[in-house]
Design a protein around this motif. Structure first.
Motif, PDB file in Angstrom:
ATOM      1  N   ARG A 153       0.824  -1.210   0.000  1.00 12.97           N
ATOM      2  CA  ARG A 153       0.000   0.000   0.000  1.00 12.97           C
ATOM      3  C   ARG A 153       0.856   1.257   0.000  1.00 12.97           C
ATOM      4  NH1 ARG A 153      -5.164  -0.968   3.983  1.00 12.97           N
ATOM      5  NH2 ARG A 153      -6.048  -2.653   2.768  1.00 12.97           N
ATOM      6  N   ARG A 161       1.059   4.052  -2.892  1.00 10.46           N
ATOM      7  CA  ARG A 161       0.833   5.464  -2.564  1.00 10.46           C
ATOM      8  C   ARG A 161       1.968   6.338  -3.108  1.00 10.46           C
ATOM      9  NH1 ARG A 161      -1.494   9.625  -2.788  1.00 10.46           N
ATOM     10  NH2 ARG A 161      -1.039  11.215  -1.272  1.00 10.46           N
ATOM     11  N   GLU A 212       1.623   6.451  -6.868  1.00 10.47           N
ATOM     12  CA  GLU A 212       0.493   7.317  -7.197  1.00 10.47           C
ATOM     13  C   GLU A 212       0.890   8.792  -7.078  1.00 10.47           C
ATOM     14  OE1 GLU A 212      -4.118   7.403  -5.718  1.00 10.47           O
ATOM     15  OE2 GLU A 212      -2.544   7.282  -4.201  1.00 10.47           O
ATOM     16  N   ASN A 268      -5.464   2.239  -5.549  1.00  8.27           N
ATOM     17  CA  ASN A 268      -5.207   2.713  -4.189  1.00  8.27           C
ATOM     18  C   ASN A 268      -6.513   3.059  -3.473  1.00  8.27           C
ATOM     19  OD1 ASN A 268      -3.662   3.294  -1.978  1.00  8.27           O
ATOM     20  ND2 ASN A 268      -2.910   5.247  -2.770  1.00  8.27           N
ATOM     21  N   ASN A 311      -7.727   1.212  -0.033  1.00  7.76           N
ATOM     22  CA  ASN A 311      -7.814   1.987   1.203  1.00  7.76           C
ATOM     23  C   ASN A 311      -9.201   1.994   1.823  1.00  7.76           C
ATOM     24  OD1 ASN A 311      -5.130   2.667   1.394  1.00  7.76           O
ATOM     25  ND2 ASN A 311      -5.365   4.464   0.096  1.00  7.76           N
TER      26      ASN A 311
END
Length: 149
Positions: free
Chosen positions: A5, A9, A12, A68, A72
């Protein structure tokens, strides 16, 4: 070791910053982007470069942002990000279809429309952690206290 993750992130955020820089440079340096030289019947050199530069980065950002947002879970930032990502992907698909299957000619502005949607997506991607933190840590407790929960 960073988790998947956190790596997603970082990817991204890097794509968002890269996209904003690319759009700024493209608008400033490629004259065809300002004058909209690209037509569906005749494609000029700056016009060819513009659409190619403007489709790949927004698509990559939209896919990373959507992944993402789904990972999340449900939050204000995730919903906004997912909505803008889906809109970016849809406009990209429509624009590519217009390039691949031209109709009667005219001015092609698909790459401009994709950029117009991708800019807010990039900004939301960059501010989403702040928005989610403010909503979760400040607004939610205030709302709960006012509702008596």
């Amino acid at each position: 070791m960073p988790s998947d993750r956190s790596r997603l992130r970082v990817l991204e955020a890097a794509l968002a910053v890269g996209l904003l820089l690319l759009i700024a440079v493209t608008i400033e340096l490629i004259p065809g982007m300002r004058t909209l030289e690209t037509t569906l019947g005749t494609v000029s050199a700056p016009g060819t470069l513009g659409p190619m530069l403007m489709f790949a980065p927004p698509t990559a950002l939209a896919l990373a942002a959507l992944a993402n947002a789904l990972l999340n879970g449900l939050s204000v930032g995730s919903i906004l990000t997912a909505t803008l990502a889906v809109l970016t992907l849809a406009l990209t698909a429509l624009s590519l279809a217009a390039l691949i299957f031209p109709t009667d000619g005219g001015v092609f502005m698909g790459h401009i429309l994709v950029a117009v949607v991708a800019i807010p997506l990039a900004v939301v991607v960059l501010v989403r952690p702040v928005v989610d933190r403010v909503v979760h840590e400040e607004l939610t407790p205030r709302l709960r206290s006012r509702l008596g929960h």
